[in-house]
Design a protein around this motif. Structure first.
Motif, PDB file in Angstrom:
ATOM      1  N   MET A   1     -27.295  16.673 115.268  1.00  0.00           N
ATOM      2  CA  MET A   1     -26.159  16.735 116.145  1.00  0.00           C
ATOM      3  C   MET A   1     -25.566  15.327 116.282  1.00  0.00           C
ATOM      4  O   MET A   1     -26.297  14.357 116.416  1.00  0.00           O
ATOM      5  N   LYS A   2     -24.248  15.248 116.215  1.00  0.00           N
ATOM      6  CA  LYS A   2     -23.549  13.957 116.322  1.00  0.00           C
ATOM      7  C   LYS A   2     -22.498  14.023 117.412  1.00  0.00           C
ATOM      8  O   LYS A   2     -21.951  15.085 117.705  1.00  0.00           O
ATOM      9  N   TYR A   3     -22.226  12.856 117.983  1.00  0.00           N
ATOM     10  CA  TYR A   3     -21.183  12.704 118.989  1.00  0.00           C
ATOM     11  C   TYR A   3     -20.085  11.813 118.443  1.00  0.00           C
ATOM     12  O   TYR A   3     -20.362  10.751 117.891  1.00  0.00           O
ATOM     13  N   ALA A  22     -25.609   9.578 116.852  1.00  0.00           N
ATOM     14  CA  ALA A  22     -26.529  10.658 117.204  1.00  0.00           C
ATOM     15  C   ALA A  22     -27.066  10.471 118.627  1.00  0.00           C
ATOM     16  O   ALA A  22     -27.541  11.423 119.243  1.00  0.00           O
ATOM     17  N   CYS A  52     -19.297  16.740 121.076  1.00  0.00           N
ATOM     18  CA  CYS A  52     -20.551  17.000 120.377  1.00  0.00           C
ATOM     19  C   CYS A  52     -20.296  17.941 119.208  1.00  0.00           C
ATOM     20  O   CYS A  52     -19.630  18.964 119.355  1.00  0.00           O
ATOM     21  N   GLN A  54     -22.232  20.062 116.041  1.00  0.00           N
ATOM     22  CA  GLN A  54     -23.472  20.546 115.443  1.00  0.00           C
ATOM     23  C   GLN A  54     -23.551  20.141 113.972  1.00  0.00           C
ATOM     24  O   GLN A  54     -24.628  19.910 113.444  1.00  0.00           O
ATOM     25  N   ASN A  55     -22.388  20.051 113.320  1.00  0.00           N
ATOM     26  CA  ASN A  55     -22.301  19.725 111.913  1.00  0.00           C
ATOM     27  C   ASN A  55     -21.986  18.230 111.771  1.00  0.00           C
ATOM     28  O   ASN A  55     -20.905  17.776 112.167  1.00  0.00           O
ATOM     29  N   ASP A  56     -22.919  17.461 111.239  1.00  0.00           N
ATOM     30  CA  ASP A  56     -22.754  16.006 111.127  1.00  0.00           C
ATOM     31  C   ASP A  56     -21.540  15.626 110.285  1.00  0.00           C
ATOM     32  O   ASP A  56     -20.817  14.686 110.611  1.00  0.00           O
TER      33      ASP A  56
END
Length: 80
Positions: A1-3, A22, A52, A54-56
């Protein structure tokens, strides 16, 4: 997960920064500690917004988009 996150300088409010990470809390601490050459001269920073993903790959793509001219226009109109 990435922000994907948008920062604004507290010392120079016109300065803004867009990044991807991350760990948002750890990354903000690094920006405020001067660990990034690009943001160190405008510390301290605050998080204005974060998204946020889910897919980097999508997160990286959205961050890149926000750094383009049309992405900056979108951010100025909808995110800041």
């Amino acid at each position: 997960m990435k922000y994907v996150y948008l920062l604004q300088s507290l010392s120079v409010p016109a300065q803004r920064y867009v990044g991807v990470t991350a760990n948002l809390e750890e990354r903000l601490q690094a920006h405020n500690a001067g660990a990034s050459l690009h943001t160190s001269k405008y510390r301290p920073w605050k998080v204005v917004m974060h998204l946020c993903f889910q897919n980097d790959r999508r997160a990286v793509e959205f961050e890149r988009y926000l750094k383009t001219g049309s992405g900056q226009a979108f951010a100025n109109k909808h995110l800041w």
